[in-house]
Design an enzyme around this catalytic site. Structure first.
Site, mmCIF file in Angstrom:
data_model
loop_
_atom_site.group_PDB
_atom_site.id
_atom_site.type_symbol
_atom_site.label_atom_id
_atom_site.label_comp_id
_atom_site.label_asym_id
_atom_site.label_seq_id
_atom_site.Cartn_x
_atom_site.Cartn_y
_atom_site.Cartn_z
ATOM 1 N N SER A 38 4.380 1.084 8.659
ATOM 2 C CA SER A 38 4.050 0.264 7.494
ATOM 3 C C SER A 38 5.286 -0.080 6.677
ATOM 4 C CB SER A 38 3.056 0.992 6.585
ATOM 5 O OG SER A 38 1.742 0.733 6.977
ATOM 6 N N ASP B 124 0.229 -7.526 0.074
ATOM 7 C CA ASP B 124 0.675 -6.203 0.510
ATOM 8 C C ASP B 124 2.203 -6.118 0.513
ATOM 9 O OD1 ASP B 124 0.687 -3.631 1.415
ATOM 10 O OD2 ASP B 124 -0.230 -4.038 3.356
ATOM 11 N N HIS C 146 0.825 -1.210 0.000
ATOM 12 C CA HIS C 146 0.000 0.000 0.000
ATOM 13 C C HIS C 146 0.861 1.263 0.000
ATOM 14 C CE1 HIS C 146 0.429 -0.921 4.396
ATOM 15 N NE2 HIS C 146 0.522 0.386 4.498
ATOM 16 N N SER D 285 1.909 -4.634 7.611
ATOM 17 C CA SER D 285 0.797 -4.286 6.735
ATOM 18 C C SER D 285 -0.151 -3.318 7.422
ATOM 19 C CB SER D 285 0.050 -5.547 6.301
ATOM 20 O OG SER D 285 -1.087 -5.220 5.530
ATOM 21 N N GLY E 192 3.186 4.974 10.229
ATOM 22 C CA GLY E 192 4.584 5.183 9.879
ATOM 23 C C GLY E 192 5.396 3.908 9.933
#
Length: 458
Positions: A332, A243, A214, A348, A330
């Site tokens: 991710s 992802d 993402h 994720s 942040g």
């Protein structure tokens, strides 16, 4: 990242042996006697060895195999057996596992997961098989109320007694973007900020890194500072469905060592990719909250995120690792790894934070490597160190790593503060709290260096 030699690449390999005891914000708990009812005298195993054994037994036991998990308190692999005769039990015990007879087979648990997908794909929900309870664990976040809650509850009840459990989460399931300070991209409406996961070598031999899908569909070019020039470009990005993103460094001479930056100049060498095992202790590094640890609680999890581009849409991601490790915006794309230096996952999303806790889900690294054709920086093969227990987990709804739609990234948080503070996490060999990485450990501030080195897990 490149040009950050002084801030990132300096420092020896951190000893993580005592990290679980030294992390004040660690949310891993001691295992209870989860293997109650298990038969035989099992071998004492490390988590990585237990993962390998689980993979072998899944193939050996066939339909009788009903999942497995690692009892870290006893350091044993517990294997669930459904409808197996004495010979099956003897085989598992001889191999070194503790055997537990259960009611639900993998086929039944997978069927339950398919029913949930067909009838209850509701934003703010997730499900994964928990081999410790031999049930599908269904979770609803705080947004699932009213008729949506009634629908979910009715679907779970319809699965039958003893097939699933339903719980409420206090937070909201979301992708963890927009609060970090590790990799940045300027897009219309503000900045996108994520964490670098693991450095890899792309199939064409060029240096690259893995991060969340993402993040990759939200922005094409990435920098190592909020206002700096791009240094890397997205090559592949998959979200939803899976992802993960493969991002290539623009400078082919970039040094991209296979290590995770755990803050304060400390790094952990990454030696291989590995599949997760339920019950094992894992460490997560992210640019917002630093280093935290916890336990794997489920595999092949399905999460239904509320789409950020379609108010009525759902971004469903399959095949994830579910944990009780905390994370915040942040984080991710950040690294999930083990004490022995195995790359396990990419952050994720999830619910909660590092104050109240919550659930966090991770894209398996082995699946991302296989889909992109990349290898870890040290040249480790995409397949990792064994099959682990992914397919045995049984949620059974992994879509594979195809070229999924890029819809729903929605990671445009607007500009945020943070500055150029790389690697603001906790030194795992010291007792300092990890807290907020960007505030507590601005180890990257003002460091220019003329070297070219990139370290994962910012």
């Amino acid at each position: 990242m490149p040009k950050r030699k002084a801030a990132i690449a300096v420092g020896g390999v951190a000893a993580l042996g005592a990290a679980a005891l030294l992390l004040p914000n660690a949310n891993a708990s001691q295992d209870k006697d989860q293997a109650s009812g298990a038969t035989g005298t099992a071998k004492t195993l490390k988590a990585a060895d237990a993962s390998d054994l689980a993979g072998r037994l899944r193939k050996t036991l066939g339909d009788a195999f009903a999942g497995s998990y690692y009892d870290s308190g006893k350091q044993q692999l517990v294997v669930n057996v459904a409808d197996g005769d004495g010979n099956v039990v003897a085989q598992a015990e001889k191999a070194g596992a503790a055997v537990r007879r259960v009611d639900n087979s993998i086929a039944e648990l997978r069927s339950a997961a398919k029913t949930l997908k067909a009838r209850a794909t509701i934003p703010g929900t997730s499900w994964a098989v928990d081999p410790r309870t031999d049930k599908v664990l269904v979770t609803a976040d705080s947004t699932v109320t009213g008729s949506r809650w009634d629908k979910l509850q009715s679907t779970v009840r319809g699965l039958g007694s003893g097939m699933a459990t339903l719980k409420k989460s206090g937070g909201t399931f979301k992708t963890f973007v927009s609060g970090g300070d590790a990799i940045f991209s300027q897009v219309q409406g503000g900045n996108v900020r994520c964490s670098l996961g693991f450095n890899v070598t792309a199939s064409d031999g060029s240096p690259a890194f893995l991060t969340a899908g993402h993040c990759g569909v939200a922005a094409k070019q990435w920098s190592d500072s909020q206002t700096g020039q791009p240094i890397a470009t997205v090559d592949q990005a998959t979200f939803p469905g899976n992802d993960f993103s493969l991002v290539k460094y623009d400078d082919a001479a970039t040094q991209a060592p296979s290590e995770v930056n755990t803050g304060n100049g400390q790094t952990v060498q990454i030696n291989q990719a590995a599949d997760a095992t339920v019950g094992q202790t894992v460490f997560r590094m992210g640019s917002t909250t630093g280093l935290h640890n916890g336990k794997v609680t489920g595999l092949d999890a399905t999460v239904n995120f509320q789409s950020e581009t379609d108010p009525n849409g759902v971004d469903t991601v399959n095949g994830l690792i579910q944990t009780d490790v905390c994370a915040e915006p942040g984080d991710s794309g950040g690294s999930l790894f083990t004490q022995d230096g195995s790359a396990v996952g990419l952050t994720s999303g999830g619910s909660g934070d590092c104050t109240s806790g919550g659930e966090t889900f991770f894209q398996p690294v082995t699946a991302a490597l296989q889909a992109t054709g990349a290898t870890l920086g040290s040249g480790a093969a995409a397949g990792g160190n064994g099959a682990g227990d992914q397919s045995g987990a049984g949620a059974g709804d992994q879509s594979g790593a195809g070229d999924q739609s890029g819809a729903g990234a929605g990671d445009q948080s607007g500009a945020g503060a943070g500055g150029d503070q790389i690697g603001g996490g906790q030194d795992p060999s010291a007792g300092a709290p990890s807290g907020n990485g960007s505030a507590d450990a601005p180890s990257g501030t003002g460091q220019a260096g003329d070297g070219s080195s990139a370290s994962g897990g910012h």
